[in-house]
Design an enzyme around this catalytic site. Structure first.
Site, PDB file in Angstrom:
ATOM      1  N   GLU A  35       0.716  -1.195   0.024  1.00  0.00           N
ATOM      2  CA  GLU A  35       0.142  -0.010  -0.185  1.00  0.00           C
ATOM      3  C   GLU A  35       0.836   1.385   0.106  1.00  0.00           C
ATOM      4  OE1 GLU A  35      -2.515   0.401   3.270  1.00  0.00           O
ATOM      5  OE2 GLU A  35      -3.359   2.296   2.625  1.00  0.00           O
ATOM      6  N   ARG A 260       6.084 -12.710   9.236  1.00  0.00           N
ATOM      7  CA  ARG A 260       6.657 -11.422   9.181  1.00  0.00           C
ATOM      8  C   ARG A 260       8.306 -11.343   9.684  1.00  0.00           C
ATOM      9  NH1 ARG A 260       2.827  -7.402   8.895  1.00  0.00           N
ATOM     10  NH2 ARG A 260       4.120  -5.632   8.807  1.00  0.00           N
ATOM     11  N   LYS A 270       5.454   0.770   8.732  1.00  0.00           N
ATOM     12  CA  LYS A 270       5.203   1.996   7.872  1.00  0.00           C
ATOM     13  C   LYS A 270       4.821   2.895   8.860  1.00  0.00           C
ATOM     14  CE  LYS A 270       3.380   0.030   4.318  1.00  0.00           C
ATOM     15  NZ  LYS A 270       2.279  -0.228   3.333  1.00  0.00           N
TER      16      LYS A 270
HETATM   17  P1  ATP Z   1       3.295  -2.074   7.295  1.00  0.00           P
HETATM   18  O1  ATP Z   1       2.723  -2.470   8.528  1.00  0.00           O
HETATM   19  O2  ATP Z   1       4.793  -1.669   7.390  1.00  0.00           O
HETATM   20  O3  ATP Z   1       2.553  -1.005   6.749  1.00  0.00           O
HETATM   21  P2  ATP Z   1       1.862  -3.615   5.776  1.00  0.00           P
HETATM   22  O4  ATP Z   1       2.078  -5.092   5.716  1.00  0.00           O
HETATM   23  O5  ATP Z   1       0.715  -2.892   5.913  1.00  0.00           O
HETATM   24  O6  ATP Z   1       3.195  -3.452   6.485  1.00  0.00           O
HETATM   25  P3  ATP Z   1       1.689  -3.658   2.736  1.00  0.00           P
HETATM   26  O7  ATP Z   1       2.197  -2.473   2.299  1.00  0.00           O
HETATM   27  O8  ATP Z   1       0.530  -4.009   2.909  1.00  0.00           O
HETATM   28  O9  ATP Z   1       2.291  -3.364   4.458  1.00  0.00           O
HETATM   29  O10 ATP Z   1       2.835  -4.791   2.438  1.00  0.00           O
HETATM   30  C1  ATP Z   1       2.908  -5.035   1.093  1.00  0.00           C
HETATM   31  C2  ATP Z   1       3.560  -6.651   1.381  1.00  0.00           C
HETATM   32  O11 ATP Z   1       4.672  -6.926   2.087  1.00  0.00           O
HETATM   33  C3  ATP Z   1       2.390  -7.631   2.056  1.00  0.00           C
HETATM   34  O12 ATP Z   1       2.180  -8.502   1.444  1.00  0.00           O
HETATM   35  C4  ATP Z   1       2.879  -7.696   3.472  1.00  0.00           C
HETATM   36  O13 ATP Z   1       2.503  -9.156   3.894  1.00  0.00           O
HETATM   37  C5  ATP Z   1       4.435  -7.873   3.337  1.00  0.00           C
HETATM   38  N1  ATP Z   1       5.032  -7.483   4.573  1.00  0.00           N
HETATM   39  C6  ATP Z   1       4.884  -6.201   5.217  1.00  0.00           C
HETATM   40  N2  ATP Z   1       5.727  -6.127   6.161  1.00  0.00           N
HETATM   41  C7  ATP Z   1       6.427  -7.256   6.340  1.00  0.00           C
HETATM   42  C8  ATP Z   1       7.273  -7.824   7.090  1.00  0.00           C
HETATM   43  N3  ATP Z   1       7.705  -7.184   8.211  1.00  0.00           N
HETATM   44  N4  ATP Z   1       7.999  -9.144   6.765  1.00  0.00           N
HETATM   45  C9  ATP Z   1       7.524  -9.713   5.576  1.00  0.00           C
HETATM   46  N5  ATP Z   1       6.702  -9.312   4.779  1.00  0.00           N
HETATM   47  C10 ATP Z   1       6.058  -7.837   5.243  1.00  0.00           C
HETATM   48 MG    MG Z   2      -0.902  -2.175   5.881  1.00  0.00          MG
END
Ligand code: ATP
Ligand code: MG
Length: 559
Positions: A35, A260, A270
């Site tokens: 996102e 994760r 993020k």
């Molecule tokens: P954040 O909490 O940092 O915003 P998110 O999961 O909301 O992370 P997204 O932009 O939705 O962020 O993530 C894109 C992809 O990266 C998703 O498939 C998510 O599962 C993966 N991802 C995000 N953070 C991690 C992590 N710490 N380890 C492995 N994969 C991750």
């Molecule tokens: Mg997210």
């Protein structure tokens, strides 16, 4: 390549099994779906390497797709930086990214289909009421009075929601599943909410925006994704992911969850990283202490070292906290082979070689990298006045001190044996101002002239030719391995001493004109990077990328 490594983890095994059951290997489709509401971090790198890596191994395809369904928090700036970061890591270089917002029309039509087929309805109650009637884990929810309103009525309301006739929150489109479902996510989940807000790509075209659970499966389905790899928190969402695709009868990718990446002494979210930036705790998203890809890049991390790290940690089903030392090791292994060795004195102490001619400067040969024969050598000047490291001198040295002390002889790297004869101090403060030494002309190049041994070898620079520089030493950003554990706000655990700035450092002259982004090893100090933002040829600003040995292990042991 068709997946020689494919049995190496549970995801690759699952895909291999699907291939044995008839899926063509080159049909394997994965995606990385961020996102665009922040900058990518090391956790995302794990997902990127996994998704693109799998596609490559199986001869399939992986796409970068922006999950840009929420107009409020998303920005074009984030899209650009994410594309840049993914490409820097070495993926999706030759193709344009995809955008979920390009499917808004298709998603809308599928939602209308659900309404017509009796699987969705518009609920016109307030958000609060809707929440209150959802029930609890132990008690079922209750039906909305609008649950059985005629499909035409819902369809009409939905069209008017889309057209912008209502304020935010006036209506909600919900799936009609089961208000008593043990999985709360299936209790008539929301599909669309009204958001009278412009979107960074679709502008004012929409007044309703799809919810994650509805949108994500459709995005995967529309793109023909075969394996939708996501992090464990989506496991409870999988029944919903499956329900939508099943009911619609469209292409149905398989969702597989993995743990994760959590890295010790930092945060990988993020939202939390954004807080560090907006709270002024760091200088920006690319602050070299940040675990963002832009921060790591600025710190001096290479894309290959991050890819290797991601390969090493692998994928598992259980959450864990990975040690920062592993990431650092991966970089150190690479830089040990590639980084030229140079001499830099971070806390200068003047040395005068009393028996060296006053006006003489001689050039000495210095190998650039003992780990790389092809790296060759350079010449460094030696003269009567030098700088050595202040911490390499002790006036009252213990018996096992092999560095400089009154009467002690040491080797200056690539140069000569020198002996400390006299210590000059400030008469008022007692501060050591300079050391008066003598050198042995027969030890040129640092070789012993007569078999006598010196135990210490020090780095040094010639005073007149050395280049002044600022050097920044970074430490871990947080004092706690998991700053998010416990009740305190995570920013309470910030390490106040995570940046130490040293000015008046003295570098050997070969570093005077370095370009920003240059990486080298300051002998005995670690790997250093000319800051891509603040360094200029002629006035270098270096920061430490990594210590020579695992400083993290030491830190954890002592904390
Ligand atoms: P954040 O909490 O940092 O915003 P998110 O999961 O909301 O992370 P997204 O932009 O939705 O962020 O993530 C894109 C992809 O990266 C998703 O498939 C998510 O599962 C993966 N991802 C995000 N953070 C991690 C992590 N710490 N380890 C492995 N994969 C991750
Ligand atoms: Mg997210």
């Amino acid at each position: 390549m068709t997946g020689q490594d494919s049995a190496s983890d549970f995801i690759r095994s699952a895909i291999t099994k699907d291939i044995e059951n008839g899926l063509a290997s080159d049909r394997v489709r994965t995606r990385f779906p961020p996102e665009p509401n922040g900058h990518l971090h090391i956790g995302h790198a794990k997902s990127i390497c996994l998704n693109f890596g799998i596609a490559e191994e199986f001869g399939g395809r992986c796409v970068l797709r922006f999950d840009d369904t929420n107009p409020i928090s998303e920005e074009e700036e984030f899209v650009e930086s994410m594309v840049n970061d993914v490409r820097w890591l070495g993926f999706a270089r030759d193709e344009d990214p995809l955008f979920a917002s390009d499917y808004f029309e298709q998603m809308y039509e599928l939602a209308v289909r659900l309404i017509r087929e009796g699987h969705a309805y518009v609920d016109s109650r307030s958000m609060e009421e809707i929440r209150e009637t959802r029930g609890t884990v132990t008690a079922p929810g209750t039906h909305s009075p609008h649950r059985d309103r005629p499909a035409e009525e819902s369809e009409d309301l939905f069209a008017r929601m889309r057209a912008g006739e209502f304020p935010d929150g006036a209506h909600l489109l919900r799936a009609k599943i089961d208000m008593a479902h043990p999985n709360m996510l299936l209790r008539d989940p929301p599909l669309y909410r009204i958001r009278n807000a412009p979107h960074h790509r679709t502008g004012d075209a929409w007044h309703v925006y799809p919810m994650y659970d509805w949108a994500h499966g459709l995005e995967d389905s529309i793109e023909g994704v075969t394996h939708s790899l996501c992090t464990l928190e989506f496991e409870v969402h999988r029944p919903l992911y499956d329900w939508f695709l099943e009911v619609l009868g469209v292409h149905h990718p398989r969702q597989i969850e993995f743990a994760r990446l959590n890295l010790a002494y930092t945060v990988t979210s993020k939202r939390k990283l954004a807080e560090l930036v907006s709270g002024g705790h760091v200088t920006g998203w690319d602050d070299p202490r940040m675990p963002t890809l832009s921060g790591l890049r600025r710190r001096g991390y290479t894309a290959s070292s991050i890819r290797n790290f991601c390969g090493e940690i692998g994928v598992a089903r259980r959450d864990s906290l990975v040690d920062m030392a592993l990431l650092e090791n991966s970089l150190r292994e690479e830089l040990n082979r590639t980084a030229p060795r140079v001499m830099a004195v971070l806390r200068p102490l003047k040395v005068v070689i009393e028996n060296y001619p006053d006006d003489q400067v001689e050039m000495l040969d210095a190998e650039n990298n003992p780990e790389d024969e092809a790296a060759g050598s350079r010449e460094i000047p030696f003269s009567r006045e030098l700088y050595v490291e202040r911490t390499d001198f002790l006036e009252d040295a213990p018996r096992k001190w092999f560095r400089l002390a009154p009467g002690k002889e040491v080797r200056l790297k690539h140069a000569y044996f020198v002996t400390c004869r006299e210590v000059v101090k400030d008469p008022n403060t007692g501060e050591v101002l300079e050391l008066r030494c003598t050198y042995d002309p027969a030890s040129r190049g640092g070789a012993s002239p007569d078999g006598r041994k010196v135990r210490g070898t020090l780095h040094w620079v010639s005073a007149a030719q050395s280049v002044e520089a600022e050097v920044r030493i970074y430490d871990r950003l947080f004092r706690e391995p998991d700053p998010t554990a416990g009740d305190a706000d995570f920013t309470e655990h910030l390490n106040e001493d995570s940046l130490q700035t040293l000015s008046g450092c003295r570098l050997e002259p070969s570093l005077g004109e370095v370009e920003p982004g240059f990486t080298c090893q300051f002998m005995r100090h670690g790997y250093f990077h000319a800051d891509p933002v603040d360094s200029r040829p002629g006035s270098p600003v270096f920061h430490r990328t990594a210590a020579l040995r695992d400083s993290w292990a030491k830190l954890s042991a002592s904390s």
